[in-house]
Design a protein around this motif. Structure first.
Motif, mmCIF file in Angstrom:
data_model
loop_
_atom_site.group_PDB
_atom_site.id
_atom_site.type_symbol
_atom_site.label_atom_id
_atom_site.label_comp_id
_atom_site.label_asym_id
_atom_site.label_seq_id
_atom_site.Cartn_x
_atom_site.Cartn_y
_atom_site.Cartn_z
ATOM 1 N N VAL A 89 3.392 5.181 5.860
ATOM 2 C CA VAL A 89 3.770 5.152 7.263
ATOM 3 C C VAL A 89 4.049 3.713 7.698
ATOM 4 N N GLY A 90 5.184 3.469 8.349
ATOM 5 C CA GLY A 90 5.491 2.167 8.927
ATOM 6 C C GLY A 90 6.023 1.144 7.955
ATOM 7 N N VAL A 91 6.251 1.488 6.730
ATOM 8 C CA VAL A 91 6.711 0.508 5.747
ATOM 9 C C VAL A 91 8.207 0.261 5.896
ATOM 10 N N ASP A 92 8.977 1.252 6.270
ATOM 11 C CA ASP A 92 10.426 1.123 6.359
ATOM 12 C C ASP A 92 10.860 0.149 7.446
ATOM 13 N N PHE A 93 10.164 0.091 8.527
ATOM 14 C CA PHE A 93 10.590 -0.707 9.659
ATOM 15 C C PHE A 93 9.627 -1.840 9.942
ATOM 16 N N LYS A 94 9.194 -2.489 8.929
ATOM 17 C CA LYS A 94 8.247 -3.581 9.100
ATOM 18 C C LYS A 94 8.965 -4.775 9.699
#
Length: 119
Positions: free
Chosen positions: A14-19
């Motif tokens: 979760v949240g890794v793509d849009f860091k």
């Protein structure tokens, strides 16, 4: 009662793509990957054969550097001031170059007759 702290869930996906990368203070922002380059270059074209000075050499002109052809076209202009200026210019041209009147008497006469009808 329970603790006041919430437990973090360990979910690695979760949240890794849009860091978001945090920027340092005082550093400029890096350029975006999808930024469009809007710079352009312009070059001028020089056409020495089309200057006005070369067109006027050897051609009789009046004090405003206008030829008989230009004055005749201005005499048919919609503006009254431009038509009057063309007639004054023709008078100046013929006083400077009397041979122009004798060589173009037909066209000058026809234009003057049209202007006389204007009043």
């Amino acid at each position: 009662m329970g603790g006041g702290q919430k437990r973090k869930k360990n979910n690695p996906g979760v949240g890794v793509d849009f860091k978001r990368v945090k920027q340092k203070v005082g550093k400029k922002l890096p350029k975006a990957q999808n930024e469009t380059d809007t710079s352009f270059k312009a070059a001028s074209i020089n056409l020495p054969s089309q200057t006005l000075k070369e067109d006027r050499e050897g051609v009789p002109v009046n004090s405003h550097n206008l030829t008989l052809k230009e004055l005749l076209s201005q005499s048919a202009h919609y503006s009254e001031k431009t038509r009057k200026g063309a007639l004054v210019g023709m008078a100046d041209l013929f006083s400077r170059h009397p041979q122009e009147l004798t060589s173009h008497i037909g066209t000058v006469y026809s234009k003057l007759v049209e202007r006389m009808a204007d009043g």
